[in-house]
Motif scaffolding. Structure first.
Motif, PDB file in Angstrom:
ATOM      1  N   SER A 190       0.795  -1.225   0.000  1.00 39.21           N
ATOM      2  CA  SER A 190       0.000   0.000   0.000  1.00 39.21           C
ATOM      3  C   SER A 190       0.828   1.275   0.000  1.00 39.21           C
ATOM      4  CB  SER A 190      -0.933   0.014   1.219  1.00 39.21           C
ATOM      5  OG  SER A 190      -0.181  -0.101   2.421  1.00 39.21           O
ATOM      6  N   ARG A 191       2.111   1.189   0.341  1.00 37.88           N
ATOM      7  CA  ARG A 191       2.953   2.385   0.404  1.00 37.88           C
ATOM      8  C   ARG A 191       4.307   2.099  -0.223  1.00 37.88           C
ATOM      9  NH1 ARG A 191       3.631   4.216   6.349  1.00 37.88           N
ATOM     10  NH2 ARG A 191       4.321   6.128   5.311  1.00 37.88           N
ATOM     11  N   ASN A 192       5.010   3.164  -0.590  1.00 43.74           N
ATOM     12  CA  ASN A 192       6.383   2.990  -1.060  1.00 43.74           C
ATOM     13  C   ASN A 192       7.202   2.274  -0.004  1.00 43.74           C
ATOM     14  OD1 ASN A 192       5.825   4.432  -3.406  1.00 43.74           O
ATOM     15  ND2 ASN A 192       6.526   6.376  -2.552  1.00 43.74           N
ATOM     16  N   THR A 193       8.058   1.358  -0.430  1.00 45.56           N
ATOM     17  CA  THR A 193       8.880   0.619   0.529  1.00 45.56           C
ATOM     18  C   THR A 193      10.072   1.463   0.969  1.00 45.56           C
ATOM     19  OG1 THR A 193       9.965  -0.420  -1.378  1.00 45.56           O
ATOM     20  CG2 THR A 193       8.215  -1.658  -0.288  1.00 45.56           C
ATOM     21  N   TYR A 194      10.460   1.316   2.249  1.00 39.86           N
ATOM     22  CA  TYR A 194      11.604   2.045   2.779  1.00 39.86           C
ATOM     23  C   TYR A 194      12.891   1.598   2.095  1.00 39.86           C
ATOM     24  CZ  TYR A 194       9.261   4.232   6.799  1.00 39.86           C
ATOM     25  OH  TYR A 194       8.479   5.019   7.609  1.00 39.86           O
ATOM     26  N   LYS A 195      13.787   2.554   1.837  1.00 41.99           N
ATOM     27  CA  LYS A 195      15.054   2.246   1.173  1.00 41.99           C
ATOM     28  C   LYS A 195      15.877   1.205   1.933  1.00 41.99           C
ATOM     29  CE  LYS A 195      17.705   5.337  -0.559  1.00 41.99           C
ATOM     30  NZ  LYS A 195      18.554   6.545  -0.714  1.00 41.99           N
ATOM     31  N   SER A 196      15.759   1.215   3.255  1.00 40.73           N
ATOM     32  CA  SER A 196      16.567   0.316   4.078  1.00 40.73           C
ATOM     33  C   SER A 196      15.968  -1.074   4.223  1.00 40.73           C
ATOM     34  CB  SER A 196      16.742   0.938   5.474  1.00 40.73           C
ATOM     35  OG  SER A 196      15.465   1.229   6.050  1.00 40.73           O
ATOM     36  N   SER A 197      14.797  -1.310   3.663  1.00 37.02           N
ATOM     37  CA  SER A 197      14.088  -2.573   3.899  1.00 37.02           C
ATOM     38  C   SER A 197      14.495  -3.664   2.922  1.00 37.02           C
ATOM     39  CB  SER A 197      12.577  -2.353   3.787  1.00 37.02           C
ATOM     40  OG  SER A 197      12.211  -2.063   2.443  1.00 37.02           O
ATOM     41  N   ALA A 198      14.228  -4.911   3.317  1.00 34.73           N
ATOM     42  CA  ALA A 198      14.471  -6.053   2.436  1.00 34.73           C
ATOM     43  C   ALA A 198      13.595  -5.971   1.194  1.00 34.73           C
ATOM     44  CB  ALA A 198      14.204  -7.351   3.196  1.00 34.73           C
ATOM     45  N   ALA A 199      12.374  -5.475   1.340  1.00 34.55           N
ATOM     46  CA  ALA A 199      11.458  -5.359   0.204  1.00 34.55           C
ATOM     47  C   ALA A 199      12.001  -4.391  -0.847  1.00 34.55           C
ATOM     48  CB  ALA A 199      10.085  -4.889   0.693  1.00 34.55           C
ATOM     49  N   TYR A 200      12.543  -3.273  -0.407  1.00 28.79           N
ATOM     50  CA  TYR A 200      13.102  -2.284  -1.328  1.00 28.79           C
ATOM     51  C   TYR A 200      14.267  -2.885  -2.101  1.00 28.79           C
ATOM     52  CZ  TYR A 200      14.821   2.299  -2.934  1.00 28.79           C
ATOM     53  OH  TYR A 200      15.224   3.382  -3.688  1.00 28.79           O
ATOM     54  N   LYS A 201      15.142  -3.594  -1.391  1.00 28.81           N
ATOM     55  CA  LYS A 201      16.307  -4.203  -2.022  1.00 28.81           C
ATOM     56  C   LYS A 201      15.903  -5.310  -2.997  1.00 28.81           C
ATOM     57  CE  LYS A 201      19.094  -3.135   2.056  1.00 28.81           C
ATOM     58  NZ  LYS A 201      19.720  -3.675   3.285  1.00 28.81           N
ATOM     59  N   ALA A 202      14.725  -5.899  -2.747  1.00 32.89           N
ATOM     60  CA  ALA A 202      14.234  -6.951  -3.638  1.00 32.89           C
ATOM     61  C   ALA A 202      13.486  -6.382  -4.840  1.00 32.89           C
ATOM     62  CB  ALA A 202      13.321  -7.894  -2.867  1.00 32.89           C
ATOM     63  N   GLY A 203      13.345  -5.070  -4.908  1.00 27.19           N
ATOM     64  CA  GLY A 203      12.668  -4.439  -6.037  1.00 27.19           C
ATOM     65  C   GLY A 203      11.174  -4.353  -5.897  1.00 27.19           C
ATOM     66  N   LEU A 204      10.639  -4.608  -4.706  1.00 27.47           N
ATOM     67  CA  LEU A 204       9.199  -4.489  -4.481  1.00 27.47           C
ATOM     68  C   LEU A 204       8.831  -3.041  -4.210  1.00 27.47           C
ATOM     69  CD1 LEU A 204       8.725  -7.606  -2.180  1.00 27.47           C
ATOM     70  CD2 LEU A 204       7.997  -7.393  -4.556  1.00 27.47           C
ATOM     71  N   THR A 205       7.659  -2.623  -4.711  1.00 28.93           N
ATOM     72  CA  THR A 205       7.259  -1.235  -4.537  1.00 28.93           C
ATOM     73  C   THR A 205       5.742  -1.138  -4.397  1.00 28.93           C
ATOM     74  OG1 THR A 205       7.571   1.002  -5.400  1.00 28.93           O
ATOM     75  CG2 THR A 205       7.005  -0.719  -6.998  1.00 28.93           C
ATOM     76  N   ALA A 206       5.248   0.058  -4.139  1.00 27.84           N
ATOM     77  CA  ALA A 206       3.808   0.271  -3.941  1.00 27.84           C
ATOM     78  C   ALA A 206       3.022  -0.185  -5.160  1.00 27.84           C
ATOM     79  CB  ALA A 206       3.539   1.744  -3.661  1.00 27.84           C
ATOM     80  N   GLY A 207       1.907  -0.890  -4.926  1.00 28.68           N
ATOM     81  CA  GLY A 207       1.053  -1.385  -5.993  1.00 28.68           C
ATOM     82  C   GLY A 207       1.288  -2.841  -6.337  1.00 28.68           C
ATOM     83  N   LYS A 230       3.103 -11.473 -13.919  1.00 28.85           N
ATOM     84  CA  LYS A 230       3.648 -12.268 -12.814  1.00 28.85           C
ATOM     85  C   LYS A 230       5.165 -12.097 -12.758  1.00 28.85           C
ATOM     86  CE  LYS A 230       0.015 -15.807 -12.760  1.00 28.85           C
ATOM     87  NZ  LYS A 230      -0.271 -17.272 -12.861  1.00 28.85           N
ATOM     88  N   LYS A 231       5.674 -11.865 -11.552  1.00 30.31           N
ATOM     89  CA  LYS A 231       7.103 -11.691 -11.372  1.00 30.31           C
ATOM     90  C   LYS A 231       7.568 -12.449 -10.143  1.00 30.31           C
ATOM     91  CE  LYS A 231       7.580  -7.110 -13.521  1.00 30.31           C
ATOM     92  NZ  LYS A 231       8.695  -7.472 -14.428  1.00 30.31           N
ATOM     93  N   THR A 232       8.886 -12.696 -10.081  1.00 34.14           N
ATOM     94  CA  THR A 232       9.490 -13.398  -8.954  1.00 34.14           C
ATOM     95  C   THR A 232      10.747 -12.656  -8.516  1.00 34.14           C
ATOM     96  OG1 THR A 232       8.681 -15.524  -9.782  1.00 34.14           O
ATOM     97  CG2 THR A 232      10.447 -15.589  -8.153  1.00 34.14           C
ATOM     98  N   THR A 233      10.958 -12.601  -7.201  1.00 29.75           N
ATOM     99  CA  THR A 233      12.180 -12.001  -6.675  1.00 29.75           C
ATOM    100  C   THR A 233      12.631 -12.787  -5.451  1.00 29.75           C
ATOM    101  OG1 THR A 233      13.204  -9.940  -5.942  1.00 29.75           O
ATOM    102  CG2 THR A 233      10.985 -10.367  -5.150  1.00 29.75           C
ATOM    103  N   GLU A 234      13.881 -12.601  -5.073  1.00 26.55           N
ATOM    104  CA  GLU A 234      14.433 -13.233  -3.873  1.00 26.55           C
ATOM    105  C   GLU A 234      15.052 -12.158  -2.982  1.00 26.55           C
ATOM    106  OE1 GLU A 234      17.216 -16.264  -4.748  1.00 26.55           O
ATOM    107  OE2 GLU A 234      15.711 -17.676  -5.513  1.00 26.55           O
ATOM    108  N   THR A 235      15.022 -12.426  -1.678  1.00 27.27           N
ATOM    109  CA  THR A 235      15.640 -11.478  -0.754  1.00 27.27           C
ATOM    110  C   THR A 235      15.967 -12.150   0.568  1.00 27.27           C
ATOM    111  OG1 THR A 235      15.436  -9.278   0.225  1.00 27.27           O
ATOM    112  CG2 THR A 235      13.485 -10.650   0.280  1.00 27.27           C
ATOM    113  N   GLU A 236      16.869 -11.554   1.296  1.00 30.56           N
ATOM    114  CA  GLU A 236      17.203 -11.974   2.655  1.00 30.56           C
ATOM    115  C   GLU A 236      16.413 -11.079   3.603  1.00 30.56           C
ATOM    116  OE1 GLU A 236      19.372 -14.597   5.073  1.00 30.56           O
ATOM    117  OE2 GLU A 236      19.914 -14.297   2.976  1.00 30.56           O
ATOM    118  N   LEU A 237      15.632 -11.686   4.479  1.00 26.60           N
ATOM    119  CA  LEU A 237      14.841 -10.886   5.408  1.00 26.60           C
ATOM    120  C   LEU A 237      15.752 -10.076   6.335  1.00 26.60           C
ATOM    121  CD1 LEU A 237      12.040 -13.400   6.435  1.00 26.60           C
ATOM    122  CD2 LEU A 237      11.804 -11.377   4.988  1.00 26.60           C
ATOM    123  N   GLY A 238      15.327  -8.857   6.629  1.00 25.96           N
ATOM    124  CA  GLY A 238      16.064  -8.042   7.580  1.00 25.96           C
ATOM    125  C   GLY A 238      15.461  -8.174   8.964  1.00 25.96           C
ATOM    126  N   LYS A 239      16.088  -7.497   9.928  1.00 27.34           N
ATOM    127  CA  LYS A 239      15.546  -7.461  11.277  1.00 27.34           C
ATOM    128  C   LYS A 239      14.526  -6.340  11.381  1.00 27.34           C
ATOM    129  CE  LYS A 239      19.409  -9.414  13.885  1.00 27.34           C
ATOM    130  NZ  LYS A 239      20.389  -9.187  14.990  1.00 27.34           N
TER     131      LYS A 239
END
Length: 588
Positions: free
Chosen positions: A497-514, A552-561
């Motif tokens: 629902s919102r832009n992902t934080y730059k420091s987050s695992a989601a941001y590094k994985a290329g995930l974004t709002a929408g 459809k897309k796929t991405t991988e990431t390491e979860l952060g704390k």
């Protein structure tokens, strides 16, 4: 221009000042309309520019109130229509008058908050700049306004304006008029006296007398605790301060400070959560009677009704006021120390986990106000990564400064008193450098220079572990895993629902709002609860399937704390730290 005394002295010396007269009536309130008539006498110039304000005291963005004005007409003293040319989006040029210019127009108003006006059969909730036109060249003239109230609806008038007759009120000049919101409704009223000044609370609600009495008791305690911070109340014009509270289902939640009054609006009644949910706004807005209304940033003096107003001091004017909001609720025994301390975590996490720290200092965050302070735009922004509210940023810095001063056997209350005596009581506006100067005078040059250089002119984080420890508070960080996304459930999956934080695992994985997350590690995701369970037990890298623009897309990431902190009372704190905490939080 901000003091009534000076305005009246001006009138006494000139001797022949004319009064601009306003009348507003509400026959068509059911359709949110008011009819407004204005008379400008003794017009000496060939043309007169009539305009609508674009902004409002206490707000810093543009609101273009003229969009709700129609049926504009101009007449002379005989009622004959005269020439009125539209000179731009906000103004008309009136000519061919006979020394008197009479204006009439219809206003549509249907948002009840601290910025706009609302007219319906429950009330006429009037923010003056959103309601009345003005002639800028007559800004020093006194104003008289008649509120043609609906007697069939049992309406009464509550305002900081001076009452002249039953429904007629006056202001010494345009600025005071513009700064005087008015609530016209079948409200209840309570008041108490503090050192010869009256504190009124007008409450428009559907609740009981018992609930109002309970709420009003909290209001009185808050007022007295805030007075204790500064050592005295401001000298309110006409000896009166008025809370204009409207807790009705048709309004929007807000609070807005003014010189001798404040607007308080919320949909929640006192019986439906408003007893706790609304009282913080009371504490915040009344503190502004000192900090902002009289301890005033130089850039806001005088306030410009035609352009956006910007100051770099909102971290202090709004932020330090926000710090005192929670503290006053604690000192007034509206919140327990435990509730107050644990409640610090939300604002603390919002500020210190924000990527925006790398872009803007508190001063520069304050400069963003014209774009965020109830401002409107249609294009998306990246505020999640570039902006921290100056309310929140200043609040946690106020907390840091207070606890730092207390380590020197000083405190923020006494510093605020010094700001009051130097800039508030005298009503001499300040600049940011003046705040630093007073801190140097109070706490020493080295202390003040370090605080400002690190935390005000830059974006460093104070050592909260040490500061909290000094008052027996624990600051702990979560060990949970975190993807760093805000999600809404949808039929297709979980939508970011919102832009992902730059420091987050989601941001590094290329995930974004929408993006819509459909599965994690091959498991279809159908609820936020299921998402939390999978993230909580995942290890190593995870695979995320999602849809973007129907693909459809796929991405991988390491979860952060999880970056969140918890803040709590340290039950094993040393006795000295407990004493420090009690001294900090106790009623004055």
């Amino acid at each position: 221009m901000r003091t009534i005394l000076l305005a009246f002295l001006f009138l006494c010396f000139t001797g022949n000042a004319q009064t601009n007269s306003y009348n507003i009536s509400f026959e068509n309130a059911v359709h949110h309309e008011a009819k407004i008539e204005i008379s400008f006498p003794e017009v000496k110039t060939k043309t007169l520019n009539i305009r609508m304000s674009r902004t409002s005291p206490g707000r810093y963005a543009l609101h273009e109130f003229v969009k709700n004005v129609y049926g504009f007409k101009a007449n002379n003293s005989k009622g004959e229509e005269i020439t009125a040319k539209r000179k731009g989006p906000y103004s008309w040029e009136v000519s061919d008058h006979d020394g008197t210019v009479n204006i009439e127009y219809t206003l549509f108003a249907n948002r009840g908050d601290g910025t706009y006006s609302q007219i319906d059969e429950t009330h006429a909730h009037l923010n003056i700049p959103a309601t009345f036109m003005y002639a800028e060249e007559f800004q020093h003239r006194p104003v008289e306004v008649n509120f043609d109230i609906r007697e069939d609806l049992n309406w009464k008038v509550a305002t900081q304006l001076q009452q002249e007759s039953e429904t007629t009120y006056s202001a010494p000049d345009l600025y005071y008029f513009m700064d005087s919101p008015t609530e016209i409704s079948d409200f209840d009223m309570k008041s108490f006296n503090v050192n010869g000044q009256e504190i009124q609370f007008a409450l428009h609600h559907k609740g009981t007398e018992e609930k109002f009495a309970e709420y009003f008791d909290q209001v009185e305690r808050i007022v007295k605790q805030e007075k204790a911070v500064f050592g005295e109340l401001p000298e309110f014009d006409y000896g009166k301060y008025t809370f204009l509270a409207c807790y009705m289902p048709n309004v929007s939640g807000d609070g807005m400070e003014h010189r001798n009054s404040t607007i308080l609006t919320n949909k929640e009644s006192l019986a439906e959560g408003g007893m706790k949910g609304n009282i913080g706004t009371v504490a915040h807005e009344f503190f502004h009677a000192w900090n902002v209304e009289r301890i005033r940033p130089a850039e806001l003096e005088p306030f410009d009704f035609a352009e956006a107003n910007m100051t770099g001091s909102l971290w202090f004017a709004e932020g330090f006021t926000s710090y005192y909001t929670g503290l006053m609720l604690c000192r007034a025994n509206v919140k327990t120390p435990k509730e107050y301390i644990e409640g610090l975590a939300g604002t603390f996490n919002y500020v210190w986990n924000s990527p925006a720290l790398e872009y803007f200092s508190p001063i520069e965050m304050s400069y963003q106000a014209p774009f965020v302070d109830a401002a409107t735009s249609v294009d998306p922004t990246n505020r999640e990564n570039t902006f921290i509210s100056y309310y929140s940023y200043g609040s946690v810095l106020g907390l840091a400064l207070d606890l730092s001063l207390r380590q020197k056997d000083l405190n923020l209350d006494d510093f605020m008193k010094m700001m009051w005596m130097k800039y508030g009581k005298t009503e001499v506006s300040y600049e940011i450098e003046d705040i630093e100067m007073i801190l140097k005078e109070y706490a020493g040059t080295a202390f003040a220079s370090e605080f400002f250089n690190k935390y005000i002119y830059a974006s460093e984080m104070p050592d909260y572990n040490e500061l909290f420890s000094s008052v027996g508070i624990k600051l702990e960080r979560s060990s949970d895993k975190d993807l760093g996304v805000s999600l809404n459930e949808s039929e297709d999956g979980l939508k970011i629902s919102r832009n992902t934080y730059k420091s987050s695992a989601a941001y590094k994985a290329g995930l974004t709002a929408g993006d819509i997350i459909t599965s994690i590690n091959g498991t279809k995701i159908e609820s936020k609860k299921q998402f939390d369970e999978i993230i909580g037990t995942a290890s190593g890298r995870i695979t995320i399937e999602y849809n973007r623009f129907g693909n459809k897309k796929t991405t991988e990431t390491e979860l952060g704390k999880n970056p969140a902190y918890t803040i709590s009372i340290d039950e094993e704190a040393p006795r000295e730290a407990i004493k420090n905490r009690e001294k900090w939080l106790e009623a004055k």
